[in-house]
Structure formats: structure tokens, C-alpha cells
Design an enzyme around this catalytic site. Structure first.
Site, PDB file in Angstrom:
ATOM      1  CG  HIS A   1     -13.811  27.714  36.800  1.00 23.06           C
ATOM      2  ND1 HIS A   1     -15.000  27.938  37.458  1.00 23.06           N
ATOM      3  CD2 HIS A   1     -12.871  28.346  37.550  1.00 23.06           C
ATOM      4  CE1 HIS A   1     -14.793  28.671  38.558  1.00 23.06           C
ATOM      5  NE2 HIS A   1     -13.499  28.920  38.629  1.00 23.06           N
TER       6      HIS A   1
ATOM      7  CD  GLU B   1     -14.546  34.955  39.239  1.00 24.54           C
ATOM      8  OE1 GLU B   1     -13.305  34.893  39.323  1.00 24.54           O
ATOM      9  OE2 GLU B   1     -15.284  35.021  40.234  1.00 24.54           O
TER      10      GLU B   1
ATOM     11  CD  GLU C   1     -17.241  31.257  41.637  1.00 30.58           C
ATOM     12  OE1 GLU C   1     -16.393  31.881  42.318  1.00 30.58           O
ATOM     13  OE2 GLU C   1     -16.995  30.727  40.549  1.00 30.58           O
TER      14      GLU C   1
END
Ligand code: GBH
Length: 437
Positions: free
Chosen positions: A119, A164, A347
Site C-alpha cells: 500500500h 491502487e 474500499e
């Protein structure tokens, strides 16, 4: 009729640097975020993740909150530099022990761990060797994945590769708003994009060979609307759409970059790369927050993303647009068809200026409205035939919100950063009831 399948996975998501703190304990070395947070002006309130929500020391209390909430799954990430603190290739046993304890705690409550390898917190020692601009980093990532799955795999239900990559690539390497704070020309950023995808593919293979039960890729999506009807705005909105919604999705699912991007990525692609990148995964993680409007501007980056008109805004200024989630989910199914794995909304959440009142309560009706509207949007996509099997709220607790520091609160649980006291918000009670239904 119940809109969600019976075994639907209800969960919450967090990440390592945003919650753990303990940045210099038990052998952890700095990540790019430890470095970036110290650049004057980089973080809105001048804070760092040094302590964050002190999850490293308070994880038992946080697991108790998860149990109280009744979630079936908890998505969190591992700190790479806690596990691989230097370039020796030797894992740090103390770093792994922290995650072993956390996994034990989760298993006591039968909460399924959904463990993300990355992350955004690249070890600083790797950044110094070139970070994601350097192809070698893909092999370091595969080694780290091997160490993690070997040490922790027995207790992990779902492994996630990268969170992401689009945001990480663009905010961190082009816009300079996130770590490592680079402002590369767009053409060089395609090296970063390709290396992230290649690293992911290599890690998927490592995880599979180690017998991982289930592997998930996680991307963020946002429908991109032209800010006006002008030709210039329509052109940049189309470009933004390809970058955000397809650059990191087409290659793993189709084995090809979007045609218009192929010449830009070509200098970095070697024989065999696309096969590695297209190694199948089991689950497709969709992070969704808002719809974007895109406006043409002068400058090296020819566009600017703004909130579209006609929507309420969260405290972050993001548009509340649940219909964009239905559109994203049906759009993925329509574009990729059978190549789209089972979808998990990995998310979804919103920031509001939540305060604990004199009565000790923290009421966040806007968050309840936001989350429930987005669940309706998912139900609509399911009714339209999209196979969605899970939903993860961002986030369990308020936490360190990257460049926004502690100024944005996304939690179902309020955190007083002076005392680390946790107070469940009314959205926590709402979600618990929704899960139990
Ligand atoms: C996620 O990124 C991250 O994975 C997580 O770590 C983070 O804490 C969380 O979201 C909250 O930020 O309306 O035009 O301003 C979210 C990526 C990029 C999604 C910006 C919303 C809004 C564009 N976000 N986007 S705009």
C-alpha cells in the site's frame, strides 16, 4: 428480496503506514513515506505516520473492535520495510512476528484476513536504488512476496498484490503529491506503471506457486466526465479515463495495454512481460470513492481533476455519486466480459469532520447516508448481473490520511490522536446492524 448473496463478505480496510506507527521498532527501516512526510510542506498539518493510530501496539483493541463490528473479513497491508529492512534479502523475524500475532488474533474471532503486500510504502533502501523507475524492483517485490507467503500464508485467506497502482504512479511519481514525491515527465512515468504491473504479475506467480488460496488485484475507479462540453475538456476526459480506468486493468485482464498507450509503454516492455502481467487472479478489487470531472489546462500535465457539479461534497471535496459505482461495476463487466474475475468492492468510504460530543457520542449521519447509498448502488449492479461478492468500508478507524495528515477522518471509529482513544461512531452501529441482517 435480499439484494446481497448469502455468503457476501462484509469487511473493512486499512493500511500499514496509515495505522501502525512504531516506525523504528523491531528492526523496521524507513519507507518512502517516512522520508516524504519530513519534506517541509508535503503534509497538510506537518504530521508524519510515526505514531499514526498506534495500531502496532493497540492491535488487540482494534481486533476487538472488528469482532464487535461483526465483520467477516479484515483487509490490511504489510509494511515491506518491516519485513525486508535492507538489501540483504534476509527477512526480519521481529517484523513477521507482529503480523503472526495479528493473524492469530483475527483467527480467534474467525475474521478472514485479506492481506495486501503493498500500500504505497516502498522501502527507502529500494527507492535509493531507483524505486519503481528501476526494473530490478520487480524482482525485489517477488522476493518479498515469497517471504511473506512462506511465513504467513498458512493463515491468510486472500492475498492482495498492490493497492491502487494508478494513484501511486501518478500522485507519487508525476504530481509529486505523494511519496516518493517525484515529478517525472509523463513518458517516464510509464516505466513506473509497467514495473508496477510486472511486479504484480511476478508476485501473483509466486503466491500461486506457494499455494495461495485466493489472489486479488486492487484498483481505484472513477467515471471521468468532461467538466464542460468543450472539445478540449472532452479530449482530456477521455485521456484521463484510459489512464485511471484502463491502464492498470487492461494488461492483467487482456494481456495488452490500451492501444492508445502502447507506444508510450513500448520502450519498457520486454519479451514475455505481458504473459507475466496477465497471470490470472481470482478476485478483482474495486476501490470506489467519487466521480471525477476533468478539465483541460495549460502545462506539462494537460488536465486537472475536479468534483463534478450538482453533487453534495464530502469534507475532502469529493462528489457523493453512488451511481458512479453502479456504472463502474457494470462498465467493468461490459468491457471485460468473462475475463473479469469475481468482483470485491475493496474500499469505499468518505471523510467528514466528525467530533465526539460532550455526551461522548460521535454522530456521523452523512457517512451512514453515503455508505448505504453505495450499498444500494452495488445491489443495483448485482441485479444487473455483476458478480460482486464482498464490500470493505474504508476505514475501520480514522487514520493518517497521506498528504492530508490527520485532517481527514474516514473511520467508523473516531480516534483522538492526543490520547489514541477510540470511540465508535454511529456509522459503526449502523454497519454492524447491516452486517447482522
Ligand atoms: C484510497 O485512495 C487509498 O487506498 C487509501 O489509502 C486512502 O486513505 C483512501 O482512499 C482515502 O483517500 O473528487 O476530483 O478530488 C483513494 C484515491 C483519488 C479517490 C482521488 C478519490 C477524488 C478525486 N482517490 N479521488 S476529486
Amino acid at each position: 428480496m435480499e439484494a446481497f448473496p448469502r455468503n457476501f463478505i462484509w469487511g473493512v480496510s486499512t493500511s500499514a503506514y496509515q495505522t501502525e506507527g512504531a516506525v523504528a521498532e523491531d528492526g523496521r527501516t524507513p519507507s518512502v513515506w517516512d522520508t516524504f512526510a519530513r519534506v517541509p510542506g508535503a503534509i497538510a498539518d506537518g504530521s508524519t505516520g510515526d505514531v499514526a493510530t498506534d495500531h502496532y501496539h493497540r492491535w488487540e483493541e482494534d481486533v476487538a473492535l472488528l469482532a464487535d463490528l461483526g465483520v467477516r473479513a479484515y483487509r490490511f497491508s504489510l509494511s515491506w520495510s518491516r519485513i525486508m529492512p535492507d538489501d540483504s534479502g534476509r527477512p526480519n523475524a521481529a517484523g513477521l512476528e507482529f503480523y503472526e500475532s495479528l493473524l492469530d488474533g483475527l483467527s480467534r474471532w474467525a475474521i478472514r484476513p485479506v492481506v495486501n503486500l503493498y500500500h504505497w510504502d516502498l522501502p527507502q533502501w529500494l527507492q535509493e536504488k531507483g524505486g519503481w523507475c528501476d526494473r530490478e524492483t520487480t524482482d525485489r517485490f517477488a522476493e518479498y512476496a515469497a517471504v511473506a507467503v512462506d511465513a504467513l500464508g498458512r493463515d491468510v485467506d486472500v492475498w492482495c498484490t498492490l493497492n491502487e497502482p494508478f494513484e501511486h504512479c501518478m500522485l507519487g511519481h508525476v504530481l509529486g503529491e505523494h511519496a516518493p514525491g517525484l515529478t517525472l515527465p509523463l513518458d517516464e512515468a510509464f516505466a513506473v506503471a509497467h514495473h508496477l504491473l510486472l511486479a504484480q504479475g511476478k508476485a501473483v506467480r509466486v503466491l500461486r506457486e506457494a499455494g495461495a488460496e485466493s489472489v486479488m488485484a486492487i484498483n481505484s475507479y472513477a467515471p471521468a466526465r468532461p467538466a464542460s462540453d468543450s472539445e478540449a475538456d472532452r479530449t482530456v476526459a477521455a485521456l484521463y479515463d484510459v489512464l485511471q480506468n484502463r491502464l492498470f486493468t487492461d494488461p492483467p485482464l487482456t494481456g495488452r495495454y490500451p492501444e492508445e498507450l502502447e507506444p508510450l509503454v513500448a520502450p519498457f516492455v520486454r519479451d514475455g512481460d505481458m504473459d507475466v502481467i496477465a497471470t490470472p487472479v481470482d478476485l478483482w478489487g474495486v476501490n470506489y470513492y467519487a466521480v471525477n470531472a476533468v478539465r483541460a489546462v495549460d502545462g506539462p500535465i494537460p488536465l486537472e481533476v475536479v468534483a463534478p457539479e450538482g453533487h453534495p461534497l464530502t469534507a475532502f471535496g469529493w462528489a457523493v455519486a453512488p451511481e458512479g459505482l453502479t456504472e463502474t461495476l457494470t462498465g467493468l463487466r461490459d468491457r471485460y466480459g468473462d475475463a473479469l474475475p469475481v468482483v470485491v468492492v475493496s474500499e469505499n468510504g468518505c471523510a467528514y469532520d466528525d467530533v465526539v460530543g460532550a455526551d461522548g457520542r460521535c454522530d456521523d449521519p452523512e457517512r451512514v447516508a453515503y455508505l448505504s447509498a453505495h450499498l444500494d448502488a452495488i445491489a443495483e449492479a448485482i441485479a444487473k448481473g455483476v458478480d460482486v461478492r464482498g464490500y470493505f468500508v474504508w476505514s475501520l478507524t480514522d487514520n493518517w490520511e497521506w498528504a492530508e495528515g490527520f485532517t481527514k477522518r474516514f473511520g467508523l471509529v473516531h480516534v483522538d490522536y492526543a490520547t489514541q482513544e477510540r470511540v465508535a461512531k454511529s456509522s459503526f452501529a449502523w454497519y454492524r446492524e447491516r452486517i447482522a441482517r
